[in-house]
Design a protein around this motif. Structure first.
Motif, mmCIF file in Angstrom:
data_model
loop_
_atom_site.group_PDB
_atom_site.id
_atom_site.type_symbol
_atom_site.label_atom_id
_atom_site.label_comp_id
_atom_site.label_asym_id
_atom_site.label_seq_id
_atom_site.Cartn_x
_atom_site.Cartn_y
_atom_site.Cartn_z
ATOM 1 N N LEU A 291 0.828 -1.209 0.000
ATOM 2 C CA LEU A 291 0.000 0.000 0.000
ATOM 3 C C LEU A 291 0.860 1.256 0.000
ATOM 4 N N ALA A 292 2.049 1.183 0.606
ATOM 5 C CA ALA A 292 2.939 2.342 0.656
ATOM 6 C C ALA A 292 3.413 2.753 -0.727
ATOM 7 N N LEU A 293 3.386 1.825 -1.692
ATOM 8 C CA LEU A 293 3.817 2.167 -3.042
ATOM 9 C C LEU A 293 2.922 3.220 -3.679
ATOM 10 N N ALA A 294 1.672 3.288 -3.238
ATOM 11 C CA ALA A 294 0.733 4.238 -3.833
ATOM 12 C C ALA A 294 1.135 5.679 -3.547
ATOM 13 N N SER A 295 1.817 5.897 -2.435
ATOM 14 C CA SER A 295 2.226 7.258 -2.068
ATOM 15 C C SER A 295 3.684 7.514 -2.374
ATOM 16 N N GLY A 296 4.317 6.525 -3.005
ATOM 17 C CA GLY A 296 5.728 6.680 -3.321
ATOM 18 C C GLY A 296 6.629 6.370 -2.157
ATOM 19 N N ASN A 297 6.027 5.983 -1.018
ATOM 20 C CA ASN A 297 6.813 5.650 0.171
ATOM 21 C C ASN A 297 6.979 4.145 0.240
ATOM 22 N N LYS A 298 8.163 3.648 -0.026
ATOM 23 C CA LYS A 298 8.394 2.215 -0.056
ATOM 24 C C LYS A 298 8.757 1.647 1.301
ATOM 25 N N GLY A 299 8.681 2.522 2.321
ATOM 26 C CA GLY A 299 8.911 2.014 3.677
ATOM 27 C C GLY A 299 10.372 1.725 3.950
ATOM 28 N N THR A 300 10.601 1.157 5.083
ATOM 29 C CA THR A 300 11.980 0.901 5.509
ATOM 30 C C THR A 300 12.336 -0.570 5.444
ATOM 31 N N ASP A 301 11.389 -1.400 5.063
ATOM 32 C CA ASP A 301 11.657 -2.832 5.036
ATOM 33 C C ASP A 301 12.594 -3.162 3.881
ATOM 34 N N SER A 302 13.441 -4.141 4.105
ATOM 35 C CA SER A 302 14.410 -4.517 3.078
ATOM 36 C C SER A 302 13.816 -5.417 2.007
ATOM 37 N N VAL A 303 12.673 -6.037 2.293
ATOM 38 C CA VAL A 303 12.041 -6.934 1.336
ATOM 39 C C VAL A 303 11.145 -6.125 0.411
ATOM 40 N N HIS A 304 11.407 -6.202 -0.870
ATOM 41 C CA HIS A 304 10.585 -5.452 -1.817
ATOM 42 C C HIS A 304 9.339 -6.259 -2.150
ATOM 43 N N PRO A 305 8.158 -5.666 -2.045
ATOM 44 C CA PRO A 305 6.926 -6.438 -2.222
ATOM 45 C C PRO A 305 6.693 -6.946 -3.631
ATOM 46 N N LEU A 306 7.417 -6.415 -4.602
ATOM 47 C CA LEU A 306 7.208 -6.858 -5.974
ATOM 48 C C LEU A 306 8.451 -7.522 -6.544
ATOM 49 N N SER A 307 9.229 -8.150 -5.678
ATOM 50 C CA SER A 307 10.477 -8.761 -6.131
ATOM 51 C C SER A 307 10.241 -9.862 -7.163
ATOM 52 N N GLU A 308 9.072 -10.541 -7.078
ATOM 53 C CA GLU A 308 8.799 -11.612 -8.029
ATOM 54 C C GLU A 308 8.637 -11.088 -9.449
ATOM 55 N N LEU A 309 8.281 -9.807 -9.570
ATOM 56 C CA LEU A 309 8.163 -9.239 -10.916
ATOM 57 C C LEU A 309 9.520 -9.039 -11.564
ATOM 58 N N ASP A 310 10.594 -9.080 -10.773
ATOM 59 C CA ASP A 310 11.930 -8.950 -11.348
ATOM 60 C C ASP A 310 12.168 -10.026 -12.403
ATOM 61 N N LEU A 311 11.773 -11.265 -12.085
ATOM 62 C CA LEU A 311 11.940 -12.354 -13.045
ATOM 63 C C LEU A 311 11.150 -12.082 -14.318
ATOM 64 N N PHE A 312 9.960 -11.543 -14.135
ATOM 65 C CA PHE A 312 9.085 -11.240 -15.273
ATOM 66 C C PHE A 312 9.729 -10.221 -16.209
ATOM 67 N N TYR A 313 10.253 -9.156 -15.633
ATOM 68 C CA TYR A 313 10.853 -8.120 -16.476
ATOM 69 C C TYR A 313 12.249 -8.515 -16.949
ATOM 70 N N THR A 314 12.907 -9.417 -16.224
ATOM 71 C CA THR A 314 14.155 -9.968 -16.742
ATOM 72 C C THR A 314 13.898 -10.711 -18.042
ATOM 73 N N LEU A 315 12.786 -11.460 -18.059
ATOM 74 C CA LEU A 315 12.415 -12.174 -19.274
ATOM 75 C C LEU A 315 12.180 -11.198 -20.425
ATOM 76 N N ILE A 316 11.495 -10.090 -20.158
ATOM 77 C CA ILE A 316 11.250 -9.091 -21.199
ATOM 78 C C ILE A 316 12.574 -8.534 -21.721
ATOM 79 N N MET A 317 13.495 -8.231 -20.804
ATOM 80 C CA MET A 317 14.779 -7.681 -21.234
ATOM 81 C C MET A 317 15.577 -8.691 -22.051
ATOM 82 N N ARG A 318 15.375 -9.966 -21.776
ATOM 83 C CA ARG A 318 16.073 -10.984 -22.561
ATOM 84 C C ARG A 318 15.616 -10.997 -24.017
#
Length: 357
Positions: free
Chosen positions: A291-318
């Motif tokens: 929810l913090a992404l909606a305000s541009g505030n990604k919080g202080t947690d080290s775990v990114h909530p959309l890390s699984e999309l990295d694989l998806f966009y890695t595929l696109i870049m390939r």
């Protein structure tokens, strides 16, 4: 490619449409496959950009057609990291022939004899495979047996994911189209793919236009209701599983998540996987991180909530053609520097890496 079959354990649970969503698309395709649609073209092509849910629609349609004994074969191609032999064009037609053989014993017996007589058939070119593993065995069926396979639906999802690039994609389309024109296969063929230029060019030629029913699936906020339903049900299951109170999630929160999804089911699906993920921060903190992404505030947690999309966009870049990778890298680098308001070296004042704004 057994891992690419619609009911393979390697894809369990497979991406499929949430109950009550994508009804129009599913009904349109299944009615076409069952022969109850006003569209009588022997080939259907559904296209749309990555992330809009094409594979989920294909999976749900495969299951519906299987329930009605109309599914001849289905393959879900993918070249994602960690998936083996789900993008090999040399296994495409043998895999389809195998599945059809499980639906028709007479066809299977003929196919078995053909391969025993010449085991190298499965290693030949894809055009030769199509002739030897599908066309010739079909031509040897008796009338009664031929009637069993008549009108069966063959689904190929992710044509653009097939391993050897544009030439192979176009060859597959033309091989199937030629069999339709020559009436050497009795099937109804369905392709799902991204609208890559060469694939669009193949399906929009004059001779294929008359053979193909084309459906586009777009990135659109028109499906916000479907995404709302999907998110609401998914988050409710997470709530029940973790014994959370009703106050942990509000209608406003659902609205924010729908807005963040922007008409992409893949975003909503990733949110559900992240919020319900085990051994992370816990569903409440994980939900707040999204929810913090909606305000541009990604919080202080080290775990990114959309890390699984990295694989998806890695595929696109390939998929970027090798010849323009340096230019793409330069553009991304410049964009990154510009985003931080610093395209110049702070000490020298000269442009970084020779890039000019």
């Amino acid at each position: 490619m057994p891992d690419a079959f619609h009911d393979s354990s390697a894809r369990d649970p497979p991406p499929s449409c949430h109950p009550g969503t994508r009804r129009n698309l599913i009904d349109t395709i299944t009615s076409w496959g069952l022969g109850t649609s006003q569209h009588t073209e022997p080939m259907l092509w559904m296209y749309g950009p990555a992330g809009v849910g094409k594979s989920a629609v294909a999976q749900t349609c495969s299951e519906r057609l299987a329930e009605g004994d109309k599914l001849g074969a289905a393959l879900f191609l993918s070249r994602s990291v960690g998936l083996n032999q789900r993008d090999d064009p040399c296994r495409l037609f043998p895999s389809l022939a195998y599945q059809i053989a499980t639906k028709s014993k007479p066809f299977g017996d003929i196919l078995d004899n053909c391969i025993q007589d010449d085991p190298t058939l499965v290693t030949k070119s894809i055009r030769e495979q199509f002739q030897e593993l599908l066309v010739k065995p079909l031509s040897q069926l008796e009338a009664d047996a031929a009637g069993v396979v008549e009108g069966l639906v063959v689904i190929i999802d992710g044509l653009d994911e097939c391993g050897k690039g544009p030439g192979t994609h176009c060859d597959i389309i033309e091989i199937v189209a030629a069999s339709i024109r020559n009436r050497t296969t009795p099937f109804r063929w369905v392709f799902f793919s991204r609208p890559e230029t060469h694939i669009v060019g193949s399906f929009t030629t004059d001779d294929l236009c008359s053979l193909t029913y084309q459906l586009e699936i777009r990135v659109s906020r028109d499906i916000d209701y479907d995404i709302t339903l999907y998110l609401t049900d998914g988050l409710r299951k997470i709530q029940q599983r973790n014994g959370l109170s009703d106050s942990w999630l509000s209608e406003r929160d659902i609205g924010v998540l729908v807005s963040l999804s922007g008409g992409l089911f893949i975003y909503a699906a990733t949110v559900i996987r992240f919020v319900g993920g085990r051994e992370l921060l816990g569903p409440m903190d994980q939900l707040r991180a999204v929810l913090a992404l909606a305000s541009g505030n990604k919080g202080t947690d080290s775990v990114h909530p959309l890390s699984e999309l990295d694989l998806f966009y890695t595929l696109i870049m390939r998929c970027v053609p090798p010849g323009i990778i340096p230019r793409i890298q330069a553009i991304l680098l410049l964009t990154s520097f510009t985003a931080f308001g610093d395209t110049q070296n702070a000490r020298t004042g000269r442009p970084l890496l020779g890039l000019q704004t």
